[in-house]
Each structure stands twice: as structure tokens, then as C-alpha cells.
Write an enzyme that holds these catalytic residues in place. Structure first.
Site, PDB file in Angstrom:
ATOM      1  N   ASP A  46      41.578  48.175  30.571  1.00 61.49           N
ATOM      2  CA  ASP A  46      41.548  49.396  31.365  1.00 61.49           C
ATOM      3  C   ASP A  46      41.905  50.573  30.438  1.00 61.49           C
ATOM      4  O   ASP A  46      41.050  51.071  29.727  1.00 61.49           O
ATOM      5  CB  ASP A  46      42.547  49.189  32.512  1.00 61.49           C
ATOM      6  CG  ASP A  46      42.575  50.307  33.525  1.00 61.49           C
ATOM      7  OD1 ASP A  46      41.549  50.925  33.773  1.00 61.49           O
ATOM      8  OD2 ASP A  46      43.660  50.558  34.097  1.00 61.49           O
ATOM      9  N   GLU A  72      41.107  38.026  27.920  1.00 57.50           N
ATOM     10  CA  GLU A  72      41.794  38.887  28.894  1.00 57.50           C
ATOM     11  C   GLU A  72      40.888  39.085  30.116  1.00 57.50           C
ATOM     12  O   GLU A  72      39.666  38.958  30.025  1.00 57.50           O
ATOM     13  CB  GLU A  72      42.106  40.223  28.176  1.00 57.50           C
ATOM     14  CG  GLU A  72      42.732  41.308  28.992  1.00 57.50           C
ATOM     15  CD  GLU A  72      44.101  40.991  29.555  1.00 57.50           C
ATOM     16  OE1 GLU A  72      44.192  40.029  30.344  1.00 57.50           O
ATOM     17  OE2 GLU A  72      45.054  41.731  29.262  1.00 57.50           O
ATOM     18  N   ASP A  73      41.488  39.408  31.240  1.00 56.93           N
ATOM     19  CA  ASP A  73      40.686  39.642  32.442  1.00 56.93           C
ATOM     20  C   ASP A  73      39.994  41.012  32.414  1.00 56.93           C
ATOM     21  O   ASP A  73      38.821  41.131  32.718  1.00 56.93           O
ATOM     22  CB  ASP A  73      41.536  39.482  33.719  1.00 56.93           C
ATOM     23  CG  ASP A  73      42.810  40.337  33.721  1.00 56.93           C
ATOM     24  OD1 ASP A  73      43.071  41.058  32.732  1.00 56.93           O
ATOM     25  OD2 ASP A  73      43.547  40.283  34.723  1.00 56.93           O
ATOM     26  N   ARG A  84      43.848  36.685  43.579  1.00 60.26           N
ATOM     27  CA  ARG A  84      43.435  36.051  42.321  1.00 60.26           C
ATOM     28  C   ARG A  84      42.493  34.882  42.577  1.00 60.26           C
ATOM     29  O   ARG A  84      41.691  34.505  41.752  1.00 60.26           O
ATOM     30  CB  ARG A  84      44.657  35.516  41.562  1.00 60.26           C
ATOM     31  CG  ARG A  84      45.596  36.578  41.057  1.00 60.26           C
ATOM     32  CD  ARG A  84      46.616  35.940  40.128  1.00 60.26           C
ATOM     33  NE  ARG A  84      47.784  36.767  39.902  1.00 60.26           N
ATOM     34  CZ  ARG A  84      47.848  37.737  38.986  1.00 60.26           C
ATOM     35  NH1 ARG A  84      46.816  38.019  38.235  1.00 60.26           N
ATOM     36  NH2 ARG A  84      48.959  38.431  38.828  1.00 60.26           N
ATOM     37  N   PHE A  95      39.242  50.042  41.173  1.00 58.49           N
ATOM     38  CA  PHE A  95      40.262  48.991  41.110  1.00 58.49           C
ATOM     39  C   PHE A  95      39.673  47.732  41.731  1.00 58.49           C
ATOM     40  O   PHE A  95      39.190  47.744  42.854  1.00 58.49           O
ATOM     41  CB  PHE A  95      41.558  49.405  41.821  1.00 58.49           C
ATOM     42  CG  PHE A  95      42.683  48.510  41.409  1.00 58.49           C
ATOM     43  CD1 PHE A  95      43.374  48.728  40.221  1.00 58.49           C
ATOM     44  CD2 PHE A  95      43.019  47.398  42.169  1.00 58.49           C
ATOM     45  CE1 PHE A  95      44.381  47.869  39.798  1.00 58.49           C
ATOM     46  CE2 PHE A  95      44.025  46.536  41.761  1.00 58.49           C
ATOM     47  CZ  PHE A  95      44.706  46.769  40.577  1.00 58.49           C
TER      48      PHE A  95
HETATM   49  P1  IMP Z   1      45.595  48.368  30.417  1.00 58.08           P
HETATM   50  O1  IMP Z   1      46.829  48.185  29.610  1.00 58.08           O
HETATM   51  O2  IMP Z   1      45.607  49.669  31.158  1.00 58.08           O
HETATM   52  O3  IMP Z   1      44.308  48.163  29.642  1.00 58.08           O
HETATM   53  O4  IMP Z   1      45.647  47.317  31.589  1.00 58.08           O
HETATM   54  C1  IMP Z   1      45.372  46.003  31.404  1.00 58.08           C
HETATM   55  C2  IMP Z   1      45.942  45.196  32.541  1.00 58.08           C
HETATM   56  O5  IMP Z   1      46.006  45.956  33.748  1.00 58.08           O
HETATM   57  C3  IMP Z   1      45.034  44.048  32.837  1.00 58.08           C
HETATM   58  O6  IMP Z   1      45.401  42.908  32.128  1.00 58.08           O
HETATM   59  C4  IMP Z   1      45.218  43.857  34.334  1.00 58.08           C
HETATM   60  O7  IMP Z   1      46.300  42.990  34.563  1.00 58.08           O
HETATM   61  C5  IMP Z   1      45.595  45.221  34.854  1.00 58.08           C
HETATM   62  N1  IMP Z   1      44.440  45.898  35.490  1.00 58.08           N
HETATM   63  C6  IMP Z   1      43.754  46.967  35.034  1.00 58.08           C
HETATM   64  N2  IMP Z   1      42.777  47.342  35.874  1.00 58.08           N
HETATM   65  C7  IMP Z   1      42.840  46.463  36.907  1.00 58.08           C
HETATM   66  C8  IMP Z   1      42.064  46.310  38.100  1.00 58.08           C
HETATM   67  O8  IMP Z   1      41.091  47.028  38.402  1.00 58.08           O
HETATM   68  N3  IMP Z   1      42.440  45.274  38.911  1.00 58.08           N
HETATM   69  C9  IMP Z   1      43.475  44.443  38.628  1.00 58.08           C
HETATM   70  N4  IMP Z   1      44.213  44.556  37.515  1.00 58.08           N
HETATM   71  C10 IMP Z   1      43.912  45.561  36.666  1.00 58.08           C
END
Ligand code: IMP
Length: 175
Positions: free
Chosen positions: A102, A98-99, A164, A151
Site C-alpha cells: 500500500d 506479501e498480501d 481473511r 480498501f
Molecule cells: P503499507 O505499509 O502501507 O504498504 O501496508 C501494508 C500492510 O497494510 C499490508 O500488509 C496489509 O496488512 C495492510 N493493508 C494495506 N491495504 C490494505 C487493504 O486494502 N486491506 C487490508 N489490509 C491492507
């Protein structure tokens, strides 16, 4: 709204860290098969760079496309599967790539879903981790960089589907 991208992690730092992660993963899966599950779209460059650094003859790669943000910077908590895996993961060692993790909502939903498909093992590798934002606990096995609550965009990560393509990771700073 105007904003700028302020460099945070350089291309060099990213590549060096990915080489370290690749070496660690190669050691951990020595003699075992390994199925990399890349989460589109954000993990695309990470998966490519990482697989070049993993020595494993039994490695294969598959992708899932999920969406948790609707063009905003806040996770909606609803994870939509836009593209499922092509292959079965039954009895396989799955490494989700995963990238960024969060809030942890996307990853915990994915783990829940993939866990029902009887894999041999499931581990998580994320390029970025924002631990201070976590609302759902998830165990991360491999983490590239821990970052503050900022962010970010670049190296696969988008801000409203843009940036990207950047080879570095930068903070999106709003004026
Ligand atoms: P989570 O479900 O809140 O953990 O979010 C995960 C997804 O949110 C990641 O796969 C990203 O696509 C997106 N995301 C969360 N933080 C960022 C950020 O700082 N920049 C870009 N995408 C983010």
C-alpha cells in the site's frame, strides 16, 4: 459503522494469476535454492497457493509476523516484528511474499531489516499492489493485481481481523 463487501477479484481470477506467477518464479529460480518468506497473517493463503505452483526442489518456507495497522485502515508507519524468522537467510535467495503493498512502508522496513542479514538475493512478490498510495518507493518483482485506492478484504486480507477466510477479494464499502 455499517459496510458491505463488494466482490472485486474472483476466486478463479486469483488462482489463474497465482499459477502464472508460480510458473514465472519457477523459471527465474531454476537451478537455484529459494526461501519463501511469508508475511503473516495476510499472506497465508497466498503462500499456500503459490508454493503449490512453484517447481523448485530447493524451496523452503519460513514466516515472519509483522504488524503495521492497529485495527484501522491506515498504516501507522511503525512496523512491529511479532514473530521473526526461524532460520538464517545468510547466502539464500529470499522471496518475500506479501498480501498487499500500500504505502510501501512495511515492505521498505522489511527490506532494510532482511538486507542486513546478508542474503544472496531478495525479491518481492505481492498479490496486490496499490501504486497510487505509495509514499515510499519499493521495487516489486512479482505483482498479482494492481488495484485502485480501495480498501479490500478476503484471501488473507482483513478488515479489523475479519474476512481473511473469503476465497475472493472484495472491496470494503462503507455506507
Ligand atoms: P503499507 O505499509 O502501507 O504498504 O501496508 C501494508 C500492510 O497494510 C499490508 O500488509 C496489509 O496488512 C495492510 N493493508 C494495506 N491495504 C490494505 C487493504 O486494502 N486491506 C487490508 N489490509 C491492507
Amino acid at each position: 459503522m455499517s459496510f458491505k463487501i463488494v466482490p472485486m477479484i474472483t476466486e478463479n481470477e486469483i488462482n489463474e494469476r497465482i499459477a502464472e506467477l508460480g510458473a514465472e518464479i519457477s523459471r527465474d529460480y531454476k537451478g537455484e535454492d529459494l526461501l519463501i518468506v511469508g508475511i503473516l497473517k495476510g499472506s497465508m493463503p497466498f503462500v499456500c497457493s503459490l508454493m503449490w505452483q512453484i517447481q523448485n526442489e530447493g524451496m523452503s518456507v519460513d514466516y515472519m509476523c509483522v504488524s503495521s495497522y492497529g485495527g484501522e485502515t491506515e498504516s501507522s508507519g511503525i512496523v512491529r516484528i511479532l514473530k521473526d524468522l526461524d532460520e538464517s537467510i545468510e547466502n539464500k535467495n529470499v522471496l518475500i511474499v506479501e498480501d498487499i503493498v500500500d504505502t510501501g512502508r512495511t515492505m521498505s522496513k522489511l527490506l532494510e531489516l532482511l538486507g542486513t542479514r546478508n542474503p544472496k538475493s531478495i525479491k518481492i512478490c505481492t498479490l496486490l499492489d496499490k501504486p497510487s498510495r505509495r509514499t515510499v518507493e519499493v521495487k516489486l518483482d512479482y505483482v498479482g493485481f494492481e488495484i485502485e485506492n480501495r480498501f479490500v478484504a478476503g484471501f488473507g486480507l482483513d478488515y479489523d481481523q475479519h474476512f481473511r477466510q473469503l476465497k475472493f477479494i472484495g472491496e470494503v464499502v462503507f455506507d
